[in-house]
Write an enzyme that holds these catalytic residues in place. Structure first.
Site, PDB file in Angstrom:
ATOM      1  CB  ILE A  16      -0.917   0.036   1.252  1.00  0.00           C
ATOM      2  CG1 ILE A  16      -1.794  -1.224   1.313  1.00  0.00           C
ATOM      3  CG2 ILE A  16      -1.771   1.305   1.258  1.00  0.00           C
ATOM      4  CD1 ILE A  16      -2.799  -1.366   0.185  1.00  0.00           C
ATOM      5  CG  HIS A  17       2.813   2.819  -3.325  1.00  0.00           C
ATOM      6  ND1 HIS A  17       2.403   1.691  -3.978  1.00  0.00           N
ATOM      7  CD2 HIS A  17       3.008   3.757  -4.287  1.00  0.00           C
ATOM      8  CE1 HIS A  17       2.345   1.928  -5.275  1.00  0.00           C
ATOM      9  NE2 HIS A  17       2.701   3.175  -5.492  1.00  0.00           N
ATOM     10  NE  ARG A  18      -1.819   3.822  -7.287  1.00  0.00           N
ATOM     11  CZ  ARG A  18      -1.024   4.058  -8.329  1.00  0.00           C
ATOM     12  NH1 ARG A  18      -0.924   5.270  -8.825  1.00  0.00           N
ATOM     13  NH2 ARG A  18      -0.352   3.072  -8.885  1.00  0.00           N
ATOM     14  CD  GLN A  19      -0.128  12.510  -3.053  1.00  0.00           C
ATOM     15  OE1 GLN A  19       0.534  12.300  -4.063  1.00  0.00           O
ATOM     16  NE2 GLN A  19      -0.337  13.718  -2.591  1.00  0.00           N
ATOM     17  CG  ASP A  76      -1.933   1.351  -3.115  1.00  0.00           C
ATOM     18  OD1 ASP A  76      -0.799   0.864  -3.306  1.00  0.00           O
ATOM     19  OD2 ASP A  76      -2.159   2.224  -2.249  1.00  0.00           O
TER      20      ASP A  76
END
Length: 363
Positions: free
Chosen positions: A208-211, A283
């Protein structure tokens, strides 16, 4: 012919490795048509495990220039990259600038080249999420529009460009397949278990990393509540981006003890995790495809995806950040018979096709 390759973010290192290897092989077979490639690393990813380890592991030629631009806002980062890349291009005077994907490094490289009347080639062209709130969507649309050759990984990407009127624009479009599929085939034999992972198989792999998820406390909490519930049934292994760790701390979200958090892993470690997991929750755009390459169902924690063919083929399932939808989808894929025997991303020769097109291009 001189090519300058612009990279800056983790997935771009993997993609560049494929084309750099194809350039080396082309030179070995066709010495008279020697291609010189210079790599410019913008510095967008600066963590050791997210940057230099990729060059070491994958035998990518070390960057000739490292601009060390990171930890800035989108505007400041892109502007600084544009300035510094321009300096390199004025000095080196390449025939081509090769850019990958949809990052700030991508658009900065394309803009700098185009303003100097240097030809631009965009790998992973034509992808669309149709969500203009995503910085990546803006980057990919603008890069496509100013490129001279568009290397499209899928027929969907070609169709997107057609729908946007690219039939009337003087730009070459090439359906070439996906460089990430080349990489998956080539590097599978180098898969390497991460040191801190004791499970042999059957775990859930998540990133999980998406802004849009990490910057929203409600969304991030909901995703981690879903992961907590899943972790009561199956071990969850979660290589975590540094900015996601910071956001968890800022929001006071404490991951469940059954979730094993890892520092970002190298590409060979990620391949091992993909080979041995039961499914993927992510994501990440790239990991959605890699899950398919290794025949693993994927739950995508977004409302849309660029890789719509995976959704249509029922190997990838959109769940957004909604806890209940993620859990319902997880229960579904545990029981479903999923068919991965479909060809969506080419024959594994994309890197060589890109090199041949660049050599044979006539403007």
């Amino acid at each position: 012919m001189k090519i300058i390759t612009i990279v800056g973010a983790r997935p771009q290192f993997v993609k560049a490795a494929v084309v750099s290897r194809a350039i080396e092989e082309f030179n070995a077979d066709n010495g008279r048509d020697n291609i010189e490639e210079l790599i410019v690393h913008t510095g967008q990813h600066f963590d050791e495990n997210m940057s230099s380890v990729f060059f070491d592991q994958m035998n990518i030629p070390k960057p000739h220039y490292n601009l060390e631009i990171n930890s800035l806002s989108h505007g400041a980062m892109t502007g600084k990259m544009l300035e510094k890349i321009e300096e390199v291009l004025v000095k080196e005077r390449p025939d081509w600038v090769l850019v990958y994907g949809d990052t700030n490094s991508t658009i900065a490289g394309a803009l700098a080249a185009k303003k100097l009347h240097i030809k631009v080639a965009h790998v992973e062209a034509g992808l669309r999420s149709f969500n203009m709130r995503m910085p990546e969507e803006i980057n990919r649309i603008l890069t496509d529009r100013i490129s001279d050759i568009l290397f499209c990984p899928t027929q969907t990407a070609i169709d997107n460009l057609k729908n946007e009127g690219y039939g009337g624009i003087d730009v070459k479009q090439v359906l070439c397949g996906d460089v990430m599929y080349d990489a998956a085939l080539f590097y599978t034999e180098r898969a390497n278990r991460p040191e801190s992972v004791n499970e042999d198989a059957g775990f859930v792999l998540s990133t999980i990393h998406r802004q849009e998820n990490t910057d929203d406390k409600g969304k991030l909490s909901s995703i981690f509540e879903a992961l907590k519930s899943i972790a009561q049934d199956q071990k969850v292994i979660l290589p975590l981006h540094p900015r996601t760790i910071k956001k968890l701390d800022d929001f006071g979200i404490v991951p469940d003890s059954n979730i094993q958090i890892l520092e970002p892993v190298g590409y060979f470690e990620m391949i091992w995790l993909l080979i041995n997991c039961s499914c993927v929750i992510t994501d990440s755009g790239g990991l959605q495809k890699e899950a398919f390459f290794f025949k693993k169902p994927c739950i995508t924690a977004r409302e849309e995806t660029e890789w719509v063919e995976l959704i249509h083929s029922k190997v990838n399932f959109l769940a957004g950040s909604d806890k209940h939808k993620i859990l319902d989808t997880f229960r579904h894929i545990k029981k479903a018979q999923i068919d991965f025997d479909i060809n969506l991303y080419g024959q594994g020769d994309t890197g060589h096709r890109i090199v041949r097109e660049l050599v044979g291009f006539r403007s």
